[in-house]
Design a protein around this motif. Structure first.
Motif, short mmCIF file in Angstrom:
data_model
loop_
_atom_site.label_atom_id
_atom_site.label_comp_id
_atom_site.label_asym_id
_atom_site.label_seq_id
_atom_site.Cartn_x
_atom_site.Cartn_y
_atom_site.Cartn_z
N LEU A 151 -4.24 16.46 -1.66
CA LEU A 151 -4.33 17.54 -2.65
C LEU A 151 -5.32 17.16 -3.74
CD1 LEU A 151 -3.28 20.14 -4.10
CD2 LEU A 151 -1.51 18.70 -5.13
N LEU A 152 -6.31 18.02 -3.97
CA LEU A 152 -7.24 17.85 -5.08
C LEU A 152 -6.94 18.90 -6.14
CD1 LEU A 152 -9.78 16.64 -6.43
CD2 LEU A 152 -11.14 18.33 -5.18
N VAL A 153 -6.70 18.44 -7.35
CA VAL A 153 -6.47 19.33 -8.49
C VAL A 153 -7.70 19.28 -9.39
CG1 VAL A 153 -5.01 19.83 -10.49
CG2 VAL A 153 -3.99 18.90 -8.40
N ILE A 154 -8.27 20.44 -9.69
CA ILE A 154 -9.41 20.53 -10.59
C ILE A 154 -8.95 21.20 -11.88
CG2 ILE A 154 -11.75 21.41 -10.92
CD1 ILE A 154 -12.07 21.51 -7.89
N ALA A 155 -8.95 20.45 -12.98
CA ALA A 155 -8.50 20.96 -14.27
C ALA A 155 -9.70 21.14 -15.20
CB ALA A 155 -7.50 19.99 -14.90
N ASP A 156 -9.54 22.04 -16.19
CA ASP A 156 -10.67 22.31 -17.09
C ASP A 156 -10.54 21.60 -18.44
OD1 ASP A 156 -8.69 23.80 -18.31
OD2 ASP A 156 -9.86 25.64 -18.47
N ASP A 157 -9.42 20.88 -18.66
CA ASP A 157 -9.33 20.04 -19.85
C ASP A 157 -8.38 18.89 -19.57
OD1 ASP A 157 -6.70 21.08 -20.32
OD2 ASP A 157 -7.01 20.95 -22.48
N PHE A 158 -8.42 17.88 -20.46
CA PHE A 158 -7.75 16.61 -20.18
C PHE A 158 -6.23 16.72 -20.24
CE2 PHE A 158 -8.74 11.81 -20.82
CZ PHE A 158 -8.11 11.55 -19.61
N THR A 159 -5.70 17.37 -21.29
CA THR A 159 -4.24 17.48 -21.36
C THR A 159 -3.70 18.28 -20.18
OG1 THR A 159 -4.46 19.37 -22.86
CG2 THR A 159 -4.08 17.22 -23.87
N GLY A 160 -4.46 19.29 -19.75
CA GLY A 160 -4.05 20.07 -18.58
C GLY A 160 -4.04 19.24 -17.31
N ALA A 161 -5.03 18.35 -17.18
CA ALA A 161 -5.06 17.46 -16.02
C ALA A 161 -3.83 16.57 -15.98
CB ALA A 161 -6.33 16.61 -16.06
N LEU A 162 -3.44 16.07 -17.16
CA LEU A 162 -2.30 15.16 -17.23
C LEU A 162 -0.97 15.89 -17.02
CD1 LEU A 162 -3.53 12.97 -20.19
CD2 LEU A 162 -3.25 12.22 -17.84
N GLY A 205 -4.28 26.97 1.61
CA GLY A 205 -5.44 26.10 1.53
C GLY A 205 -6.00 25.96 0.13
N VAL A 206 -6.06 27.07 -0.63
CA VAL A 206 -6.61 27.04 -1.98
C VAL A 206 -5.69 27.86 -2.87
CG1 VAL A 206 -8.20 28.94 -1.45
CG2 VAL A 206 -8.64 27.48 -3.42
N MET A 207 -5.31 27.28 -4.01
CA MET A 207 -4.34 27.89 -4.91
C MET A 207 -4.79 27.69 -6.35
SD MET A 207 -1.20 25.95 -3.05
CE MET A 207 -2.27 24.53 -2.83
N ALA A 208 -4.16 28.42 -7.27
CA ALA A 208 -4.48 28.26 -8.69
C ALA A 208 -3.26 28.59 -9.53
CB ALA A 208 -5.65 29.17 -9.07
N GLY A 209 -3.19 27.93 -10.68
CA GLY A 209 -2.09 28.16 -11.61
C GLY A 209 -2.02 27.00 -12.59
N CYS A 210 -1.00 27.03 -13.42
CA CYS A 210 -0.82 25.97 -14.42
C CYS A 210 0.17 24.93 -13.89
CB CYS A 210 -0.35 26.57 -15.74
SG CYS A 210 1.22 27.45 -15.60
N ALA A 211 0.74 24.15 -14.79
CA ALA A 211 1.69 23.11 -14.37
C ALA A 211 2.96 23.69 -13.79
CB ALA A 211 2.01 22.19 -15.55
N GLY A 212 3.26 24.96 -14.09
CA GLY A 212 4.46 25.59 -13.55
C GLY A 212 4.43 25.71 -12.04
N THR A 261 -0.40 18.45 -15.38
CA THR A 261 -0.28 18.86 -13.97
C THR A 261 -0.10 17.64 -13.07
OG1 THR A 261 -1.62 20.83 -14.38
CG2 THR A 261 -1.41 20.12 -12.09
N GLY A 262 -0.89 16.60 -13.30
CA GLY A 262 -0.76 15.40 -12.50
C GLY A 262 0.62 14.78 -12.57
#
Length: 415
Positions: A4-15, A206-213, A17-18
């Motif tokens: 799974l590759l997660v592409i985030a647009d800011d750092f806190t969002g990356a964390l 295969g490809v999805m989008a959303g926030c940490a929820g 979600t990760g």
């Protein structure tokens, strides 16, 4: 190999979600860099890779290009799932970035779930709500740097060459036109679970989008290997740096101050003057901050969140554009934290705001971070390696959490 590759647009969002994956024992790696080579991608031996592209404040065309290149590389590398992380307050280049992910993936369909029910962010009839208010009328619509201009999710995709379909609560995917972006109404985590189960059954994941929820539910449904968890022994002193101007952060700081946390507000000169920290006055000011932290008292450093008038007046007098001010404020806070650590401050550092967090990591020239656990919803404990050893970092987006959050975190850290 990455599944799974997660592409985030800011750092806190990356964390935040990760940590939905790392917090369940799934091997997860975070990279804070816009471009990644094929060699880097193929060398990662984790189940989940999260990349922070810092595209939230870029022009739509630039954000599209960065996400497209990463998604295309992931497809060529054989990554099973692609997840485009979006802001639960609907900020950023959501339309262009989701289209880039879908187009580059070669898939006919992308599922988009904007909601985060655990923090009362839901989507009804295609309208996104924050604590019962349409997002445009919430604190995110009042953001001085990046105000949300619509509450209607489909309007994020104007001029996007894909079919946009709205799915009411409980509705499953229809076989419509291709390519398609499906926007789902969601009010509970159970709603997300049912959608995920239907997508897996239909093989359209295969490809999805959303926030940490959405990500928190995916961690329990995708076939990802789980290891063991550990409880870290953090440094039992706390220093907080807040670069957010969100009303949620303001209430948290005011509550913490009322409960005895030392509050220090940077002056406009401290925020904008080049070389201030290298001056004699700046060094004395830093020594004072370090002395407070060394004494064991929790300190929160902020940029005038309760009264932004002084900063705005200074910007007008010095003719500092809004975008330049956003960057300088984040850079000045990141530089303060870096200097304090260089001076030997021993404390767990909490950073509020994605721009400030990213600036701090740029200052210390660090691009990898190890996620440990989620302390509360959207508040993540991580660690990095500095020359002197491990440094504990707590990160939080400005728009997350109850007024009591900072005092709750202080109790967790200092006991």
């Amino acid at each position: 190999m990455i599944k799974l590759l997660v592409i985030a647009d800011d750092f806190t969002g990356a964390l935040d979600t990760g940590v939905q994956f790392a917090g369940k024992g799934i091997a997860t790696k975070i990279l804070n860099q816009r471009t990644v080579t094929r060699e880097q991608l193929s060398s990662v031996d984790k189940e989940v890779l999260v990349i922070d592209t810092e595209t939230r404040h870029l022009k739509p065309e630039a954000a599209y290009g960065i996400v497209y290149a990463l998604a295309k590389m992931a497809k060529e590398a054989g990554v099973t799932y692609l997840y485009k992380k979006t802001d639960s307050g609907m900020r950023g280049n959501i339309g262009p970035e989701l289209w880039a992910a879908l187009e580059a993936s070669g898939q006919p369909y992308l599922t988009f779930i904007p909601a985060f029910p655990a923090i009362n962010r839901v989507t009804k009839n295609g309208i996104h709500y924050i604590n019962g208010l349409p997002v445009q009328e919430s604190v995110f619509g009042q953001d001085p740097y990046d105000p949300v201009k619509t509450s209607k999710v489909s309007e994020l995709f104007e001029n996007i060459p894909a079919d946009v379909a709205l799915y009411s609560r409980g509705e499953t995917v229809r076989k419509g036109k291709s390519p398609e972006i499906g926007i789902f109404d969601v009010e509970t985590n159970e709603d997300i679970g049912k959608i995920t189960e239907a997508l897996l059954k239909d093989k359209t994941m295969g490809v999805m989008a959303g926030c940490a929820g959405f990500a928190s539910v995916l961690a329990d449904h995708l076939e990802l290997k789980k290891g063991f968890l550990f409880n870290p022994a953090v440094t039992k002193k706390l220093f907080i740096a807040c670069g957010s101007v969100n009303g949620v952060s303001r209430k948290q700081i005011e509550y913490a101050e009322d409960k005895g946390v030392k509050r220090i507000t940077m002056t406009p000169e401290q925020q904008f003057s080049q070389g201030y920290l290298d001056s004699e006055e700046g060094r004395r000011w830093l020594e004072g901050l370090k002395k407070i932290c060394d004494s064991g008292q929790t300190c929160v450093l902020e940029t005038g969140i309760s009264d932004t008038g002084a900063v705005e007046t200074y910007m007008q007098e010095k003719r500092i554009p809004l975008e330049t001010a956003r960057v300088r404020i984040a850079d000045s806070l990141g530089n303060v934290v870096k200097n304090l650590l260089d001076m030997g401050m021993e404390a767990t550092v909490m950073i509020i705001g994605g721009d400030t967090l990213n600036s701090f990591f740029h200052e210390i020239d660090c691009h990898e971070i190890t996620i440990c656990k989620e302390l509360s919803q959207g508040t993540v404990l991580s660690s990095i390696n500095l020359n002197r050893g491990r440094q504990w970092i707590i990160s939080k987006s400005g728009g997350f959490g109850s007024p009591e959050l900072l005092t709750d975190i202080e109790q967790m850290i200092t006991g």
